[in-house]
Scaffold this motif. Structure first.
Motif, PDB file in Angstrom:
ATOM      1  N   PRO A  79       0.827  -1.206   0.000  1.00  0.00           N
ATOM      2  CA  PRO A  79       0.000   0.000   0.000  1.00  0.00           C
ATOM      3  C   PRO A  79       0.861   1.256   0.000  1.00  0.00           C
ATOM      4  O   PRO A  79       1.998   1.255   0.494  1.00  0.00           O
ATOM      5  CB  PRO A  79      -0.801  -0.124   1.302  1.00  0.00           C
ATOM      6  CG  PRO A  79       0.021  -1.006   2.176  1.00  0.00           C
ATOM      7  CD  PRO A  79       0.723  -1.975   1.257  1.00  0.00           C
ATOM      8  N   LEU A  80       0.331   2.315  -0.595  1.00  0.00           N
ATOM      9  CA  LEU A  80       1.051   3.579  -0.634  1.00  0.00           C
ATOM     10  C   LEU A  80       1.016   4.187   0.764  1.00  0.00           C
ATOM     11  O   LEU A  80       0.023   4.771   1.185  1.00  0.00           O
ATOM     12  CB  LEU A  80       0.404   4.515  -1.657  1.00  0.00           C
ATOM     13  CG  LEU A  80       0.404   3.994  -3.105  1.00  0.00           C
ATOM     14  CD1 LEU A  80      -0.240   5.008  -4.034  1.00  0.00           C
ATOM     15  CD2 LEU A  80       1.814   3.671  -3.560  1.00  0.00           C
ATOM     16  N   SER A  81       2.106   4.041   1.477  1.00  0.00           N
ATOM     17  CA  SER A  81       2.173   4.462   2.870  1.00  0.00           C
ATOM     18  C   SER A  81       2.515   5.940   2.973  1.00  0.00           C
ATOM     19  O   SER A  81       2.860   6.610   1.985  1.00  0.00           O
ATOM     20  CB  SER A  81       3.220   3.640   3.614  1.00  0.00           C
ATOM     21  OG  SER A  81       4.497   3.857   3.054  1.00  0.00           O
ATOM     22  N   GLU A  82       2.448   6.436   4.184  1.00  0.00           N
ATOM     23  CA  GLU A  82       2.816   7.832   4.453  1.00  0.00           C
ATOM     24  C   GLU A  82       4.289   8.068   4.136  1.00  0.00           C
ATOM     25  O   GLU A  82       4.670   9.133   3.645  1.00  0.00           O
ATOM     26  CB  GLU A  82       2.526   8.152   5.919  1.00  0.00           C
ATOM     27  CG  GLU A  82       2.826   9.592   6.303  1.00  0.00           C
ATOM     28  CD  GLU A  82       2.526   9.863   7.769  1.00  0.00           C
ATOM     29  OE1 GLU A  82       2.955  10.916   8.266  1.00  0.00           O
ATOM     30  OE2 GLU A  82       1.861   9.015   8.400  1.00  0.00           O
ATOM     31  N   TYR A 108       6.006   6.636   1.789  1.00  0.00           N
ATOM     32  CA  TYR A 108       6.150   6.736   0.337  1.00  0.00           C
ATOM     33  C   TYR A 108       5.880   8.168  -0.127  1.00  0.00           C
ATOM     34  O   TYR A 108       6.658   8.751  -0.887  1.00  0.00           O
ATOM     35  CB  TYR A 108       5.187   5.762  -0.343  1.00  0.00           C
ATOM     36  CG  TYR A 108       5.089   5.940  -1.845  1.00  0.00           C
ATOM     37  CD1 TYR A 108       6.037   5.386  -2.697  1.00  0.00           C
ATOM     38  CD2 TYR A 108       4.044   6.673  -2.401  1.00  0.00           C
ATOM     39  CE1 TYR A 108       5.953   5.552  -4.067  1.00  0.00           C
ATOM     40  CE2 TYR A 108       3.948   6.839  -3.774  1.00  0.00           C
ATOM     41  CZ  TYR A 108       4.897   6.281  -4.600  1.00  0.00           C
ATOM     42  OH  TYR A 108       4.809   6.454  -5.960  1.00  0.00           O
ATOM     43  N   PHE A 109       4.774   8.747   0.336  1.00  0.00           N
ATOM     44  CA  PHE A 109       4.430  10.098  -0.077  1.00  0.00           C
ATOM     45  C   PHE A 109       5.432  11.119   0.486  1.00  0.00           C
ATOM     46  O   PHE A 109       5.687  12.153  -0.139  1.00  0.00           O
ATOM     47  CB  PHE A 109       3.009  10.439   0.378  1.00  0.00           C
ATOM     48  CG  PHE A 109       1.944   9.718  -0.402  1.00  0.00           C
ATOM     49  CD1 PHE A 109       1.671  10.074  -1.712  1.00  0.00           C
ATOM     50  CD2 PHE A 109       1.232   8.668   0.162  1.00  0.00           C
ATOM     51  CE1 PHE A 109       0.695   9.407  -2.438  1.00  0.00           C
ATOM     52  CE2 PHE A 109       0.259   7.995  -0.559  1.00  0.00           C
ATOM     53  CZ  PHE A 109      -0.015   8.372  -1.861  1.00  0.00           C
TER      54      PHE A 109
END
Length: 386
Positions: A217-220, A222-223
């Motif tokens: 999942p696109l985690s915090e 990653y962003f």
């Protein structure tokens, strides 16, 4: 690369030949259509071969061991036979290099960096060209048949195999095949995975990255990394000085001390980095002295190293002789470094880091100091220069 291999390779079931022996030619087949190659590609291939230490043979006199037995097909299913590349010179002799095959069921990042880290222990040999090494990366290998093709070719090249295969059955197949054909091999991922499994008391999934069943999942985090990269690119080379207070780390130094590559490397780890160049006659932005001084790092370098870097840079940019002399003349280089040194001395809180080594090593020093200061646990140091 592997996806282009034909499934009916003529040597798929042959055993590797010992040095000095020749392999039997496959049965005669319809004439294969040859790939067209450009002189520029030929020159590039020759230069790469010489740098890596491979021996270049003249056209029509290549040794049997140097021929690759892979077959490639075009979209119409016709076998393609690459043209032989002539060295164009009679006296091109280079020491034959050792090969290291790196095989991964993922991107190959782990295997590649492990091999490069280990090769760093042999710089004394590699730089002097006493032991040339060729590395070959095969990524996305998730099929045993593909794995066997690579291992057989490694046996013929006398190569070493380094692999990171998450699937235990694939790793076991690689191990047994290497033992069967006498190929030196190293399993990078297996031992540490088994140790962690034993420590946690949990069995590993055995699935490579990107395999069905593994969701990322696109985690915090990653962003945060994406935001850091975007910020760092916008803040390159002193741009937008009004945003310096938003940076986690600020790098400052004269031209060609490695500010930009170091900034990008740190940004990929999730740190917002700004870099501010120090140029004689150009006033530094006031915001640089208004931010928290503990997040500012000065970069310096050995004058001789800086001069050689600048000379290469000036040649690549096509500078005129008078501009090149001002930019890379030793007196000018020393004067600029001394000018930067006076600025650093006026700001004693800024640590001064000597660059000119690997970016990873410089980044490790920056991050250690950054986190030591952030958590107020700095260790005793002998000198302010790192």
């Amino acid at each position: 690369m592997i996806a282009c291999l034909s499934s009916n390779l003529p040597n798929l079931h042959s055993t590797p030949t010992a040095p000095g022996q020749t392999t039997s030619e496959p049965d005669s087949k319809p004439q294969a259509r040859k790939l067209k190659s450009s002189p520029q590609l030929n020159r590039w291939s020759r230069a790469r071969a010489v740098r890596s230490g491979r021996k270049l043979d003249r056209l029509g006199h290549r040794s049997p061991q140097s021929s690759v037995n892979f077959k490639v097909r075009d979209r119409d299913g016709v076998d393609l036979e690459p043209e032989r590349i002539s060295d164009g010179e009679d006296n091109v002799e280079a020491m034959e290099g050792k090969s290291i095959y790196m095989v991964s069921d993922g991107t190959g990042w782990t295997a590649e960096h492990a091999v490069n880290a280990a090769l760093g222990q042999f710089e004394h040999c590699l730089v002097d060209r006493n032991c040339a090494v060729n590395t070959h990366l095969f990524s996305g290998i998730d099929d045993v048949e593909q794995l066997m093709v690579i291992i057989k070719q490694a046996a013929k090249d006398g190569a070493m195999l380094v692999y990171t295969l998450a699937d235990p059955s694939m790793a076991e197949s690689a191990k047994k095949a290497c033992e069967l054909w006498g190929i030196p091999s190293t399993d990078v991922l297996g031992p540490i995975t088994e140790a962690i499994a034993s420590h946690l008391g949990v069995s590993p999934s055995g699935l490579p990255r990107g395999a069905p069943g593994r969701n990322f999942p696109l985690s915090e985090e990653y962003f945060r990394r994406i935001e850091a990269i975007e910020f760092t690119i916008k803040q390159d080379d002193g741009a937008l000085p009004q945003n310096l207070q938003k940076a986690d780390i600020i790098l400052s130094g004269v031209s060609r001390t490695g500010k930009t590559p170091l900034s990008i490397y740190l940004a990929q780890k999730g740190y917002k980095v700004a870099n501010v160049p120090i140029v004689m006659g150009v006033e530094l932005p006031k915001s640089l002295f208004q931010v928290d001084p503990e997040k500012v790092f000065g970069l310096t370098i050995n004058p001789l190293v800086l001069q050689s870097i600048r000379k290469a840079r000036a040649r690549s940019l096509g500078f005129r002789d008078e501009i090149r002399s001002n930019y890379s003349e030793m007196d000018y280089v020393r004067e600029e470094l001394e000018f930067a040194g006076r600025i650093f001395a006026q700001n004693p809180v800024w640590p001064v880091i000597v660059t000119g080594k690997a970016i990873e090593e410089t980044a490790a020093v920056v991050l250690r100091l950054y986190h030591d200061r952030k958590h107020k646990c700095s260790m005793p140091r002998i000198s302010k220069r790192y």
